[in-house]
Scaffold this motif. Structure first.
Motif, PDB file in Angstrom:
ATOM      1  N   ARG A 146       0.821  -1.206   0.000  1.00  0.00           N
ATOM      2  CA  ARG A 146       0.000   0.000   0.000  1.00  0.00           C
ATOM      3  C   ARG A 146       0.858   1.261   0.000  1.00  0.00           C
ATOM      4  NH1 ARG A 146      -4.880  -0.112   4.237  1.00  0.00           N
ATOM      5  NH2 ARG A 146      -3.335   0.583   5.756  1.00  0.00           N
ATOM      6  N   VAL A 147       1.927   1.259   0.784  1.00  0.00           N
ATOM      7  CA  VAL A 147       2.818   2.422   0.804  1.00  0.00           C
ATOM      8  C   VAL A 147       3.407   2.663  -0.585  1.00  0.00           C
ATOM      9  CG1 VAL A 147       5.061   3.232   1.632  1.00  0.00           C
ATOM     10  CG2 VAL A 147       3.362   2.392   3.260  1.00  0.00           C
ATOM     11  N   LEU A 148       3.861   1.609  -1.245  1.00  0.00           N
ATOM     12  CA  LEU A 148       4.454   1.778  -2.577  1.00  0.00           C
ATOM     13  C   LEU A 148       3.412   2.270  -3.582  1.00  0.00           C
ATOM     14  CD1 LEU A 148       6.730  -1.393  -2.688  1.00  0.00           C
ATOM     15  CD2 LEU A 148       7.448   0.997  -2.412  1.00  0.00           C
ATOM     16  N   ARG A 149       2.208   1.715  -3.530  1.00  0.00           N
ATOM     17  CA  ARG A 149       1.161   2.134  -4.469  1.00  0.00           C
ATOM     18  C   ARG A 149       0.769   3.590  -4.246  1.00  0.00           C
ATOM     19  NH1 ARG A 149      -3.308  -1.304  -3.242  1.00  0.00           N
ATOM     20  NH2 ARG A 149      -4.218   0.335  -1.940  1.00  0.00           N
ATOM     21  N   ARG A 150       0.578   3.966  -2.990  1.00  0.00           N
ATOM     22  CA  ARG A 150       0.150   5.331  -2.703  1.00  0.00           C
ATOM     23  C   ARG A 150       1.272   6.330  -2.911  1.00  0.00           C
ATOM     24  NH1 ARG A 150      -3.794   3.960   2.542  1.00  0.00           N
ATOM     25  NH2 ARG A 150      -5.462   3.025   1.285  1.00  0.00           N
ATOM     26  N   TRP A 151       2.497   5.910  -2.672  1.00  0.00           N
ATOM     27  CA  TRP A 151       3.640   6.793  -2.964  1.00  0.00           C
ATOM     28  C   TRP A 151       3.658   7.147  -4.445  1.00  0.00           C
ATOM     29  CZ3 TRP A 151       7.657   8.026   0.699  1.00  0.00           C
ATOM     30  CH2 TRP A 151       8.709   8.789   0.159  1.00  0.00           C
ATOM     31  N   LEU A 256       3.778   6.425   8.360  1.00  0.00           N
ATOM     32  CA  LEU A 256       3.986   6.735   6.946  1.00  0.00           C
ATOM     33  C   LEU A 256       2.789   6.300   6.114  1.00  0.00           C
ATOM     34  CD1 LEU A 256       5.901   7.676   4.657  1.00  0.00           C
ATOM     35  CD2 LEU A 256       6.791   5.323   4.603  1.00  0.00           C
ATOM     36  N   ASP A 257       2.260   5.123   6.394  1.00  0.00           N
ATOM     37  CA  ASP A 257       1.069   4.632   5.701  1.00  0.00           C
ATOM     38  C   ASP A 257      -0.090   5.605   5.889  1.00  0.00           C
ATOM     39  OD1 ASP A 257      -0.679   2.445   4.504  1.00  0.00           O
ATOM     40  OD2 ASP A 257      -1.541   2.583   6.513  1.00  0.00           O
ATOM     41  N   ALA A 258      -0.288   6.071   7.130  1.00  0.00           N
ATOM     42  CA  ALA A 258      -1.378   7.007   7.417  1.00  0.00           C
ATOM     43  C   ALA A 258      -1.142   8.349   6.732  1.00  0.00           C
ATOM     44  CB  ALA A 258      -1.519   7.201   8.917  1.00  0.00           C
ATOM     45  N   ALA A 259       0.097   8.822   6.747  1.00  0.00           N
ATOM     46  CA  ALA A 259       0.405  10.123   6.147  1.00  0.00           C
ATOM     47  C   ALA A 259       0.188  10.095   4.634  1.00  0.00           C
ATOM     48  CB  ALA A 259       1.840  10.521   6.477  1.00  0.00           C
ATOM     49  N   ASP A 281       4.680  16.852   2.532  1.00  0.00           N
ATOM     50  CA  ASP A 281       5.932  17.113   3.244  1.00  0.00           C
ATOM     51  C   ASP A 281       6.068  16.202   4.460  1.00  0.00           C
ATOM     52  OD1 ASP A 281       6.573  19.086   1.427  1.00  0.00           O
ATOM     53  OD2 ASP A 281       5.914  20.745   2.711  1.00  0.00           O
ATOM     54  N   ARG A 282       4.951  15.924   5.115  1.00  0.00           N
ATOM     55  CA  ARG A 282       4.969  15.033   6.274  1.00  0.00           C
ATOM     56  C   ARG A 282       5.383  13.619   5.854  1.00  0.00           C
ATOM     57  NH1 ARG A 282       5.797  14.101  11.614  1.00  0.00           N
ATOM     58  NH2 ARG A 282       4.350  12.544  12.447  1.00  0.00           N
ATOM     59  N   VAL A 283       4.935  13.162   4.705  1.00  0.00           N
ATOM     60  CA  VAL A 283       5.340  11.851   4.196  1.00  0.00           C
ATOM     61  C   VAL A 283       6.861  11.776   4.085  1.00  0.00           C
ATOM     62  CG1 VAL A 283       5.310  10.362   2.157  1.00  0.00           C
ATOM     63  CG2 VAL A 283       3.181  11.378   2.987  1.00  0.00           C
ATOM     64  N   LEU A 284       7.463  12.791   3.487  1.00  0.00           N
ATOM     65  CA  LEU A 284       8.916  12.787   3.305  1.00  0.00           C
ATOM     66  C   LEU A 284       9.639  12.843   4.644  1.00  0.00           C
ATOM     67  CD1 LEU A 284       9.203  15.178   0.222  1.00  0.00           C
ATOM     68  CD2 LEU A 284       9.088  12.672   0.265  1.00  0.00           C
ATOM     69  N   GLU A 285       9.113  13.635   5.563  1.00  0.00           N
ATOM     70  CA  GLU A 285       9.711  13.718   6.897  1.00  0.00           C
ATOM     71  C   GLU A 285       9.705  12.361   7.586  1.00  0.00           C
ATOM     72  OE1 GLU A 285       8.399  15.282  11.298  1.00  0.00           O
ATOM     73  OE2 GLU A 285       7.549  16.301   9.553  1.00  0.00           O
ATOM     74  N   LEU A 286       8.587  11.658   7.515  1.00  0.00           N
ATOM     75  CA  LEU A 286       8.488  10.361   8.177  1.00  0.00           C
ATOM     76  C   LEU A 286       9.415   9.342   7.529  1.00  0.00           C
ATOM     77  CD1 LEU A 286       4.641  10.228   8.742  1.00  0.00           C
ATOM     78  CD2 LEU A 286       6.374  10.168  10.542  1.00  0.00           C
ATOM     79  N   TYR A 287       9.526   9.371   6.214  1.00  0.00           N
ATOM     80  CA  TYR A 287      10.415   8.408   5.573  1.00  0.00           C
ATOM     81  C   TYR A 287      11.869   8.667   5.950  1.00  0.00           C
ATOM     82  CZ  TYR A 287      12.995   5.560   2.377  1.00  0.00           C
ATOM     83  OH  TYR A 287      13.886   4.642   1.861  1.00  0.00           O
ATOM     84  N   GLU A 288      12.244   9.928   6.054  1.00  0.00           N
ATOM     85  CA  GLU A 288      13.626  10.240   6.458  1.00  0.00           C
ATOM     86  C   GLU A 288      13.910   9.745   7.872  1.00  0.00           C
ATOM     87  OE1 GLU A 288      16.229  11.388   4.662  1.00  0.00           O
ATOM     88  OE2 GLU A 288      14.786  10.970   3.058  1.00  0.00           O
ATOM     89  N   ARG A 289      12.910   9.732   8.723  1.00  0.00           N
ATOM     90  CA  ARG A 289      13.082   9.184  10.073  1.00  0.00           C
ATOM     91  C   ARG A 289      13.068   7.658  10.060  1.00  0.00           C
ATOM     92  NH1 ARG A 289       8.417  11.837  13.446  1.00  0.00           N
ATOM     93  NH2 ARG A 289       9.237  10.392  15.012  1.00  0.00           N
ATOM     94  N   LEU A 290      12.267   7.086   9.177  1.00  0.00           N
ATOM     95  CA  LEU A 290      12.130   5.632   9.126  1.00  0.00           C
ATOM     96  C   LEU A 290      13.378   4.951   8.573  1.00  0.00           C
ATOM     97  CD1 LEU A 290      10.594   2.893   9.021  1.00  0.00           C
ATOM     98  CD2 LEU A 290       9.658   3.641   6.824  1.00  0.00           C
TER      99      LEU A 290
END
Length: 296
Positions: A146-151, A256-259, A281-290
């Motif tokens: 789901r993350v890959l599809r929504r990304w 990240l999934d929720a964002a 922007d929140r998506v990118l922030e979370l991925y950088e933390r993940l």
């Protein structure tokens, strides 16, 4: 459609319809049946599609709504009692779920009490066949897909969007997720009926999954960033008792999934330029933390 809907429901004893609201797949009406108020959930079409979910089987969602509401009610948890499920044999007539109407006094939701309700919910394993949102796979595998599809979908809506994360990074973060709990996954003020702050019903089980409570808390954490969702995450976690950890790789993946879901809501489904940009922007922030936590 309203005239035909009123005639159909009148034949089942439901009268005095008035609209309550509508979403992507369903419209909701209030009416009366046998002297009591009811809520009428009507599918707009048999199958639907949106930026977050490319294929939505609305009939399966109504059947699931009835099944899960009955299941949690039988175990003392708050839901709207299903009364009648009308599955149409004609493409011109919508599927309909009639449930008891649960009033709401408009009071602020007590997040501590809500946390206790969710702890009881997560102690249950979901019944029956796989849940619709699972897409036929375990939640941990679903999350990666789901993350890959929504990304990729965000990339079609926003310029200069970076390439998708490696699936191996997401899979490493998902590896520790469990599978045993019933999760609601759309807990926010519009889907919670309450009286004097206490939860009277959890509504709308379309997003429900069997999975790890950390997935629920990832969704709650991102919802709580939006004031109109009426959530106090700290108080909710306190009411839950022993909430899952926040900030490790599995929790960040769930956030990240929720964002990503929220980014697509504000970029496509309910466009709001400011919220859409902030959500992306929140998506990118979370991925950088993940990323460093998943690889570490």
């Amino acid at each position: 459609m309203m005239e035909g809907l009123a005639e159909l429901l009148a034949a089942r004893g439901v009268t005095r319809l008035e609209p309550l609201g509508s979403g992507l797949e369903f419209s909701v009406f209030r009416g009366r049946m046998g002297g009591a108020e009811v809520a009428v959930r009507v599918a707009g079409r048999r199958c639907d599609s949106n930026a977050n979910d490319p294929l939505v089987d609305t009939r399966a969602l109504l059947v699931q709504e009835r099944r899960l509401a009955r299941f949690v009610l039988a175990r003392g948890l708050p839901a709207a009692a299903p009364l009648d499920l009308i599955l149409s044999s004609s493409p011109d007539v919508p599927d309909i779920l009639v449930s008891a109407y649960v009033p709401d006094d408009g009071s602020p939701l007590d997040p501590y009490r809500l946390g206790g309700v969710l702890a009881r919910l997560h102690a249950l394993a979901p019944p029956g066949p796989p849940l619709v949102a699972a897409e036929g796979m375990p939640a941990a595998r679903l999350l990666v897909r789901r993350v890959l599809r929504r990304w990729a979908e965000v990339g079609r809506l926003r310029q200069d969007w970076p390439a998708a994360p490696p699936g191996s990074v997401l899979a490493a973060a998902a590896a520790a997720l469990g599978e045993g709990s019933l999760l609601h996954l759309d807990v926010r003020r519009p889907n919670v009926r309450c009286r004097a702050g206490e939860v009277s019903a959890l509504l709308d089980w379309s997003n429900a999954l069997r999975g790890d409570p950390v997935l629920e808390f990832g969704r709650l954490g991102e919802y709580a960033r939006l004031p109109d969702n009426g959530l106090d995450l700290d108080a909710l976690r306190a009411g839950y008792g022993e909430p899952p950890p926040d900030g490790d790789a599995p929790a960040l993946l769930c956030r990240l999934d929720a964002a990503l879901m929220l980014a697509l809501v504000f970029l496509s489904e309910a466009p709001d330029a400011a919220r859409g940009d902030a959500a992306a922007d929140r998506v990118l922030e979370l991925y950088e933390r993940l990323r460093p936590r998943a690889l570490g």
